[in-house]
Design a protein around this motif. Structure first.
Motif, short mmCIF file in Angstrom:
data_model
loop_
_atom_site.label_atom_id
_atom_site.label_comp_id
_atom_site.label_asym_id
_atom_site.label_seq_id
_atom_site.Cartn_x
_atom_site.Cartn_y
_atom_site.Cartn_z
N ALA A 158 114.89 34.64 -4.28
CA ALA A 158 115.28 33.40 -3.75
C ALA A 158 116.43 33.10 -3.34
CB ALA A 158 114.72 32.25 -4.62
N MET A 159 117.55 34.02 -3.52
CA MET A 159 118.95 33.92 -3.12
C MET A 159 118.81 34.15 -1.67
SD MET A 159 122.07 33.40 -3.74
CE MET A 159 122.37 33.05 -5.40
N LEU A 210 115.56 28.98 -7.49
CA LEU A 210 113.97 29.21 -6.92
C LEU A 210 114.22 28.65 -5.35
CD1 LEU A 210 111.97 27.71 -9.82
CD2 LEU A 210 112.11 29.98 -9.13
N PRO A 211 112.96 29.25 -4.67
CA PRO A 211 113.01 28.70 -3.40
C PRO A 211 113.23 27.20 -3.05
CG PRO A 211 111.53 30.53 -3.76
CD PRO A 211 112.07 30.08 -5.12
N ALA A 212 114.04 26.80 -2.07
CA ALA A 212 114.04 25.55 -1.72
C ALA A 212 112.69 24.75 -1.50
CB ALA A 212 114.93 25.16 -0.61
N GLU A 267 110.89 21.49 -3.73
CA GLU A 267 110.35 20.39 -3.06
C GLU A 267 108.77 20.32 -3.37
OE1 GLU A 267 110.77 20.81 1.41
OE2 GLU A 267 112.88 21.41 0.88
N GLN A 268 107.93 21.17 -3.39
CA GLN A 268 106.67 21.11 -3.79
C GLN A 268 106.60 20.84 -5.24
OE1 GLN A 268 105.53 25.07 -2.18
NE2 GLN A 268 105.00 24.24 -0.37
N ALA A 269 107.29 21.41 -6.09
CA ALA A 269 107.17 21.05 -7.52
C ALA A 269 107.52 19.71 -7.64
CB ALA A 269 108.09 22.03 -8.15
N ALA A 270 108.54 19.05 -6.93
CA ALA A 270 108.99 17.68 -7.14
C ALA A 270 107.53 16.84 -6.82
CB ALA A 270 110.32 17.35 -6.63
N GLN A 271 107.26 17.18 -5.72
CA GLN A 271 106.09 16.27 -5.01
C GLN A 271 104.89 16.28 -6.19
OE1 GLN A 271 105.58 14.28 -2.58
NE2 GLN A 271 103.51 13.81 -3.38
#
Lengths: 359, 359
Positions: B338-339, B13-15, B19-23
């Motif tokens: 996303a690659m 998935l896009p980096a 990041e947003q998912a973890a947040q």
């Protein structure tokens, strides 16, 4: 600004679980990959799935005659899947109607066999758990909803009958010990006591299966998922991971016995205040039927106009999700496993201050 | 230690999305609550659901005759739900068999109506997309699998027929523009190009529905979820949220036209190397059938013994998930939206070094 999350579901999860979940979404176990982008057949996720299955068995003390699987589609899909898998067209099942979720389970089961509603508390807006009924021996199972989130009722003891129980435990799984041997099947949507939305746990006694003749699509047959250890197709990786973390937390905090003690302390605190405080009254008739998960209460007679003021005081104290379901009105404080006693105390303090101000 | 994630699914998935998912798992939109513990009926999640539905419509340019919903149970549940909802017992549908997933779709659909397999590439281990066939006008729909993850084939153009297409686009949704008007129904498991495991997108032309007489359990009826905007019951909150973030990323990066350009560049780079490098050969017969999502290749004749050495060099270069599916053997590099091109270049460089070392 700590929030006290009294939501009915999706609901509060342990703070440590949320931290671990956020970490895994960024980088899982130091793999350099997020748990959201790894294969469900990787050794790393297989270990999660194994641990999740093992924790269910351990926490509920299941013997080898039971299987535990994680599926998708929520408890709402289990309303029909239970009957589809357990009930032949010519056989019958009994259901106790204790509210919205029971009624939905009945509606879907009726598509697959003869359904008898042997007891209902609809006459008093589902404010009690029916207790006096019998079930004939030729009944395939008796279906109950062990805890009713909307109406704030819960089975204190389970019906003492001769047929297997099938129970929707979506909102009180892992909240107390149960004698699993009395259940033919238990299902539970994750998003109350077990984890986030997106997974449902099904525990089934093997002898309940393979008794129906109908053709069942592969994905709807419990045997498909039992044979493949919940990985016939891609399982909901993250919801299962977070459920596993939550079960691990339950284990580390005294197991279901520890949860029961903790939940009883919290329930005693808030029900005590509801009973003492002249501004409020509980909605459940018999104290033994009061849910230790969802505490429903309304304004005392003559105080109804003050509902908005109480909600405002709750919000000011960072107590969120306290508004009652429209079917009952008033307030509902959901105090699932992960809810700390301190948060219940904050809400009780608001109730006291509300009495001082408006009483 | 950056990993280059070539997994077939769940996949990269896009980096920025990770990041947003973890947040959000820690604290969603500054609410002081995790997205894992908020109500699916909260204004905050309703906004996510609205944006997700809107992005599907916008990215695929859907007009008002189409509905888009998010369900659970993966594409595997759509194998039977499509036929259950679209096909009457006395009507028939045509299927093209292009591999494992098509075959599963056929098996489940046969429970609900007359299924004709009008074309298959099974004769050559599914290494091409069949093209010469016709479909009679009284066929309810023609089902295809637009991209075949296991065998590395993809429809370059869609069949030019008079009946509506029903397509499993699990592995190439949002990877290129499509003319939606040719499709009666599209379904896609999230865990390749759309998001993490745990959600499935269904796009359906309204005129396809309400044509069957069978009784369908509430949760299995598309109309149930259309009427409630994917929130009839608790939807898979986090998988939908991350899917929404991924679709937002697609939009910000040129939409499906931008993805197509990017995907063609990556595919040209790696297929170019496969064709040039004497150590390897592609498994798909006709270049026009080569998947731009899953690049399957094997060792050139006589080099089969070197498979382990190549895998080892991939691992050393942090290229993970390159091992081929057992049905094809060899290697598979999944290069979803996303690659980044840089990661494909890293793999191509490994292929070149492998040639230098063992060629």
């Amino acid at each position: 600004m700590k929030k006290h999350n009294f939501s009915a579901g999706p609901a509060i999860l342990p703070a440590v679980v949320l931290e671990q979940a956020a970490q895994a979404a960024a980088d899982f176990n130091g793999m350099g990959l997020s748990i959201l982008e790894i294969s469900h057949r990787s050794p790393e996720f297989s270990a999660v799935l194994d641990e999740a299955h093992g924790l269910v068995r351990e926490l509920l003390n299941l013997d080898e005659s039971y299987e535990a699987i994680f599926l998708q589609g929520g408890a709402s899909s289990q309303f029909f899947m239970t009957a589809m898998n357990l009930l032949d067209e010519n056989s019958k099942a009994a259901y106790v109607d204790t509210g919205t979720w029971s009624a939905k389970a009945i509606k879907e089961a009726e598509l697959f066999g003869g359904i008898e509603i042997i007891a209902s508390s609809k006459d008093k807006n589902y404010s009690y758990i029916p207790k006096e009924y019998s079930v004939s021996k030729d009944t395939a199972y008796l279906h109950i909803t062990s805890n009713n989130t909307i109406f704030g009722t819960q089975y204190d003891t389970f019906p003492d009958i001769e047929v297997p129980l099938v129970a929707d435990m979506s909102s009180d799984i892992f909240s107390r010990p149960i004698d699993a041997s009395r259940f033919g099947l238990i299902y539970a949507g994750a998003q109350k006591n077990m984890g986030p939305a997106g997974a449902v746990l099904v525990i089934v006694k093997k002898s309940m299966l393979d008794k129906v003749n109908r053709t069942i699509p592969t994905m709807l047959n419990y045997q498909t998922h039992i044979k493949k250890g919940s990985a016939f197709n891609t399982p909901p990786v993250f919801p299962i991971y977070v459920s596993m973390l939550t079960m691990r937390w339950v284990k580390e905090n005294g197991g279901v016995e520890g949860m029961q003690k903790h939940n009883e302390t919290k329930a005693a605190l808030i029900y005590g205040e509801i009973d003492r405080n002249p501004m409020f009254r509980g909605t459940v008739i018999d104290p033994v039927d009061r849910s230790k998960m969802n505490v429903t209460f309304i304004m005392a007679e003559g105080k109804e106009d003050l509902e908005g003021q109480f909600m405002e005081m709750c919000n000011e104290a960072n107590c969120v999700g306290v508004k009652g379901h429209r079917s009952v009105g008033g307030f509902r404080a959901s105090i699932y496993n992960a809810m700390p006693l301190e948060s219940v105390q904050v809400l009780v303090d608001v109730m006291k201050r509300f009495e001082e101000k408006y009483g």
